[in-house]
Design an enzyme around this catalytic site. Structure first.
Site, PDB file in Angstrom:
ATOM      1  N   ASP A  39     -33.979   0.087  14.650  1.00  0.00           N
ATOM      2  CA  ASP A  39     -34.526  -0.915  13.953  1.00  0.00           C
ATOM      3  C   ASP A  39     -35.992  -0.480  13.492  1.00  0.00           C
ATOM      4  O   ASP A  39     -36.184  -0.212  12.414  1.00  0.00           O
ATOM      5  CB  ASP A  39     -34.480  -2.428  14.452  1.00  0.00           C
ATOM      6  CG  ASP A  39     -33.318  -2.958  15.355  1.00  0.00           C
ATOM      7  OD1 ASP A  39     -33.120  -2.308  16.224  1.00  0.00           O
ATOM      8  OD2 ASP A  39     -32.539  -3.236  14.378  1.00  0.00           O
ATOM      9  N   ARG A 293     -26.646   7.123  18.868  1.00  0.00           N
ATOM     10  CA  ARG A 293     -26.463   5.758  18.654  1.00  0.00           C
ATOM     11  C   ARG A 293     -26.776   5.228  17.600  1.00  0.00           C
ATOM     12  O   ARG A 293     -27.996   5.539  16.945  1.00  0.00           O
ATOM     13  CB  ARG A 293     -26.815   5.514  20.046  1.00  0.00           C
ATOM     14  CG  ARG A 293     -28.456   5.039  20.106  1.00  0.00           C
ATOM     15  CD  ARG A 293     -28.528   4.777  21.563  1.00  0.00           C
ATOM     16  NE  ARG A 293     -29.771   3.984  21.543  1.00  0.00           N
ATOM     17  CZ  ARG A 293     -30.353   3.699  22.550  1.00  0.00           C
ATOM     18  NH1 ARG A 293     -29.856   3.997  23.910  1.00  0.00           N
ATOM     19  NH2 ARG A 293     -31.538   2.708  22.908  1.00  0.00           N
ATOM     20  N   GLU A 295     -28.097   3.267  14.073  1.00  0.00           N
ATOM     21  CA  GLU A 295     -28.102   3.558  12.769  1.00  0.00           C
ATOM     22  C   GLU A 295     -29.123   4.767  12.489  1.00  0.00           C
ATOM     23  O   GLU A 295     -28.846   5.759  11.488  1.00  0.00           O
ATOM     24  CB  GLU A 295     -28.346   2.450  11.902  1.00  0.00           C
ATOM     25  CG  GLU A 295     -28.428   2.503  10.620  1.00  0.00           C
ATOM     26  CD  GLU A 295     -28.710   1.166   9.957  1.00  0.00           C
ATOM     27  OE1 GLU A 295     -29.191   1.030   8.830  1.00  0.00           O
ATOM     28  OE2 GLU A 295     -27.890   0.324  10.238  1.00  0.00           O
TER      29      GLU A 295
END
Length: 409
Positions: A39, A293, A295
């Site tokens: 994120d 892994r 995004e």
């Protein structure tokens, strides 16, 4: 570039930050860390591209400063660091400041929500900010139908618009910096640069005939199964470069010892510290295969042009497997059939550890030449497409020019 600013002396951040990019439209990016690094990695890449490439005045408000500091070592303060034209502030520091002065554009990253004081200030502003919900990347067909849709707030006179990154026309594209592919080509053509990278990581250069893997995985990945097959490979030598605290349990159990360098059979594993985003890109470019892994690293693997294995973030009710299948269908459409079958078996096993068999690993190894050719062609295709950052800026400009909101579809 790194600087500091006095938050208490300048509560209106937009005046202060315009000194970094004079006249630049002001943007606030809000980010909550759920997936450890993915994120905040997306938030940091997006913020830098807005500031450096688009000359916007940007502030990134993040609740996971420690995660950001691992991938951006120039971050030294809890609030007020200005790096590459981006002011980084913690969520807590933002909520302490009063009054809240909203930016001209407010980005809610990955559906993280906004602080109530920010929403209230946006609702009472003379000109409400353009409010964008920047969503997760997906190859699922429904994305094109939702990209750009408005969503009125239930109680406030505000409307946000959904912006979906994606792989096909009708989406927001991929978060890839303009000129990145050229940087990659220059790096991989310069053996000295690759050698310097290995020295900086404290890793020996690959020996002749060695295949090198960059490994980034969640704790439940079936790492031990992979280690066993690679260590017993009768044909080639393998090495794995893995960041500290990734796959720690699996590595410690397999080798029964700790250390920066561990060897067993034909396998060598190097543990390196977490590194900056530019050096992570170089690591992927310097390796032959990359395991990623979430995004952010998923996108970087694709632009590296290497065979890659994706461990998707696990969701309830196995929703993530639908997302995985949608990307596989898109990515493997032009892949040789035998290679596609081998990749599917490996990817499904990697995302469901009990299903990863030794045969699936060996079939995937046999398919690597075809997978490498396909990965490079896919990289070239992505490099030729319009960058997400250009699409996002145009998307925002269109909504500033026409603030009236169409009906919700």
């Amino acid at each position: 570039m790194h600087a500091r600013w006095n938050a208490s002396a300048t509560p209106d951040w937009s005046r202060r930050d315009r000194a970094v990019n004079p006249g630049g439209e002001t943007w606030d990016l809000f980010c909550r860390v759920v997936d450890n690094y993915g994120d905040v990695g997306i938030g940091w890449r997006l913020a830098k591209q807005l500031a450096v490439d688009q000359r916007r005045s940007v502030r990134l408000i993040v609740d996971g400063r420690a995660s950001l500091a691992l991938i951006e070592p120039r971050l030294v303060s809890d609030e007020g660091d200005a790096i590459d034209g981006v002011v980084v502030e913690t969520w807590a520091a933002f909520e302490r400041r009063s009054p809240c002065v909203p930016a001209e554009v407010v980005i809610e990253l990955l559906g993280c929500g906004l602080p109530p004081a920010c929403l209230a200030a946006m609702a009472t502003a003379a000109t409400p900010p353009v409010w964008i919900d920047f969503e997760h990347l997906s190859a699922e067909p429904w994305v094109t139908g939702f990209h750009g849709l408005p969503s009125p707030h239930p109680t406030l006179p505000l409307v946000k618009h959904f912006f979906y990154p994606g792989f096909v026309p009708g989406t927001g594209g991929l978060l890839i910096e303009p000129g990145l592919d050229r940087k990659r080509a220059v790096f991989v053509e310069a053996a000295g640069d690759i050698d310097a990278l290995w020295r900086r990581f404290g890793v020996s250069a690959p020996m002749a005939g060695e295949t090198r893997i960059a490994l980034f995985a969640y704790p439940d990945a079936p790492v031990a199964s992979l280690l066993r097959v690679l260590a017993d490979d009768p044909v080639r030598h393998w090495s794995i470069v893995v960041p500290k605290d990734v796959a720690t349990v699996a590595l410690d159990n397999w080798f029964d010892r700790t250390g920066h360098v561990r060897r067993y059979g034909r396998l060598t594993v190097f543990t390196i510290p977490f590194t900056s985003q530019p050096d992570y890109d170089r690591l992927l470019w310097a390796c032959d295969i990359v395991f990623v892994r979430g995004e952010d690293s998923f996108i970087r693997a694709q632009v590296a042009g290497r065979p890659f294995v994706w461990q998707i973030y696990r969701q309830a009710d196995a929703v993530h497997l639908q997302k995985l299948a949608a990307f596989e269908a898109l990515y493997e459409a032009a892949m040789p059939a035998k290679a596609a079958v081998a990749q599917q078996a490996f990817w499904r096993g990697w995302n469901n550890g009990a299903a990863l068999t030794d045969d699936a690993i060996r079939d995937w190894i046999a398919a690597l030449p075809a997978l490498a050719s396909h990965a490079d062609a896919w990289r070239a295709k992505l490099a030729a497409e319009e960058p997400l950052i250009d699409r996002l800026v145009d998307f925002v400009a269109a909504r500033r020019e026409a603030p009236g909101q169409p009906p919700v579809c």
